[in-house]
Design a protein around this motif. Structure first.
Motif, PDB file in Angstrom:
ATOM      1  N   PRO A  27       0.821  -1.226   0.000  1.00 44.35           N
ATOM      2  CA  PRO A  27       0.000   0.000   0.000  1.00 44.35           C
ATOM      3  C   PRO A  27       0.846   1.263   0.000  1.00 44.35           C
ATOM      4  N   GLN A  28       2.080   1.179   0.450  1.00 44.57           N
ATOM      5  CA  GLN A  28       2.934   2.366   0.492  1.00 44.57           C
ATOM      6  C   GLN A  28       3.338   2.846  -0.903  1.00 44.57           C
ATOM      7  N   ASP A  29       3.143   1.991  -1.910  1.00 47.26           N
ATOM      8  CA  ASP A  29       3.514   2.379  -3.270  1.00 47.26           C
ATOM      9  C   ASP A  29       2.413   3.162  -3.982  1.00 47.26           C
ATOM     10  N   ALA A  30       1.270   3.352  -3.350  1.00 48.12           N
ATOM     11  CA  ALA A  30       0.155   4.071  -3.993  1.00 48.12           C
ATOM     12  C   ALA A  30       0.571   5.503  -4.290  1.00 48.12           C
ATOM     13  N   LEU A  31       0.309   5.946  -5.519  1.00 46.17           N
ATOM     14  CA  LEU A  31       0.693   7.299  -5.940  1.00 46.17           C
ATOM     15  C   LEU A  31      -0.390   8.316  -5.652  1.00 46.17           C
ATOM     16  N   GLY A  32      -1.587   7.860  -5.359  1.00 43.99           N
ATOM     17  CA  GLY A  32      -2.674   8.812  -5.145  1.00 43.99           C
ATOM     18  C   GLY A  32      -3.767   8.174  -4.336  1.00 43.99           C
ATOM     19  N   ARG A  33      -4.922   8.792  -4.378  1.00 43.59           N
ATOM     20  CA  ARG A  33      -6.072   8.337  -3.618  1.00 43.59           C
ATOM     21  C   ARG A  33      -6.527   6.959  -4.087  1.00 43.59           C
TER      22      ARG A  33
END
Length: 374
Positions: A267-273
């Motif tokens: 989940p830390q790799d998410a770039l946005g919402r």
């Protein structure tokens, strides 16, 4: 007819206001000035056809004034169209010099039709073209002069438009060629009208019916073609943009099985919402391209992170999407359990070309293979 005229007038007002707004953003754009002037003159010429305005002009300034003003504004609109293509196809200095030269025949034609109107008997002034008394020399001169200028201006504009089309790429070139053909058709129609006027002036009877039918046919084909030609580039670009939008939206949705797995693991790799539900994704119009790029990047980052665990399960460098999908869940379980990775990251499910769309196709293949192996 009054309702149609009112609607047309409203469209003219909206179009003019929009062009004026664009002029405030680019006040030195000469081509934009020419388009705005063309719209203003066309709207002014159209407005003189409203009975209240026509009666008011004729009552205040004399019979025939409304018809004269309508024709002068129409000539000015065609001149503005000519200068637009001049500024589009030639350098600024040459276009400005040529536009000044082109103003001379416009001014001479306006003077001629003004003198013809003023000197014509009051009883024959201001009649519609179909009811004009062409045996009266002033009336014949009025229509012949106006239509000769239209022939010249439209033919010249068609030539400059064709020149600009040769310099352009598709879809602009296609639209410009259609526009050039329509302008040539309108020039030919006005040339036939000149023949009809001369026949009515010097002949004893009316013009041959074939001429009238030819003029009507040319205008019936040329006017819609002109609108299509001007609209075609924008419509083609919108259609191409819609196809890309649809492709990105579909790819975004097809990547969801892969993205769900990788997002839960990293989940830390998410770039946005975090995206909303499927229905919201299906109907959201804005931000589709941004969401598409974000999802592709997140999926690729996730595969890079889990690739050492894939290697421990026997997946080789350069593995196919199907091989990745077969071992991906087991690799993610090993990563979640904290099993130490003993190898470096692998390059898996690589595209054959260096583009994000090619990368997306490989990732979609992984996602579809995941669904089959579930």
């Amino acid at each position: 007819m009054t309702v149609v005229m009112c609607l047309t007038a409203a469209l003219f007002v909206l179009a003019i206001l929009w062009k004026i707004y664009q002029l405030t953003q680019a006040p030195h754009d000469r081509a934009l000035r020419a388009v705005t002037a063309c719209l203003v003159c066309t709207a002014g010429s159209f407005s003189t056809g409203f009975p209240p305005e026509k009666r008011a002009l004729d009552a205040a300034l004399g019979t025939g004034t409304a018809s004269l003003l309508s024709n002068v504004l129409l000539l000015a609109a065609v001149y503005s169209l000519l200068t637009f293509f001049l500024h589009s196809a030639a350098d600024r200095h040459r276009a400005t010099r040529r536009a000044r030269l082109e103003a001379v025949p416009l001014a001479l034609t306006a003077i001629v039709i003004t003198v013809a109107t003023v000197t014509a008997p009051p009883g024959v002034r201001g009649r519609p073209y179909a009811q004009a008394d062409l045996h009266t020399p002033q009336i014949a001169v009025f229509f012949v002069a106006a239509q000769l200028y239209l022939v010249y201006a439209l033919a010249t504009t068609a030539r400059w438009t064709a020149r600009y089309a040769r310099m352009s790429q598709k879809p602009s070139a296609t639209g410009l060629w259609i526009t050039a053909g329509s302008l040539a058709g309108m020039a030919a129609a006005n040339a036939l009208r000149v023949v009809m006027d001369l026949t009515g002036w010097f002949g004893n009877g009316s013009a041959p019916a074939g001429l009238s039918h030819s003029v009507a046919l040319l205008f019936a084909l040329a006017v819609p073609a002109f609108v299509v030609g001007l609209s075609y580039p924008g419509l083609a670009m919108r259609l191409a943009g819609f196809r890309i939008w649809r492709q990105h939206r579909r790819t975004y949705q097809r990547l969801r099985p892969l993205w769900d797995l990788l997002h839960d693991a990293f989940p830390q790799d998410a770039l946005g919402r975090t995206p909303g539900g499927k229905w919201r994704e299906a109907f959201r119009m804005r931000g589709v391209h941004r969401s598409y790029y974000r999802r592709v990047i997140e999926c690729r980052d996730g595969l890079v992170r889990v690739s050492p665990y894939l290697a421990q399960l026997g997946v080789q460098d350069g593995a196919t999407p199907q091989a990745v999908a077969e071992h991906l869940r087991a690799a993610l379980c090993a990563q979640a359990a904290g099993t130490p990775a003993t190898t470096e990251a692998l390059a898996v499910a690589l595209p054959g070309e260096d583009s994000i769309d090619a990368d997306a196709r490989q990732l979609v293949a992984v996602a579809e293979a995941l669904v089959k192996t579930a």
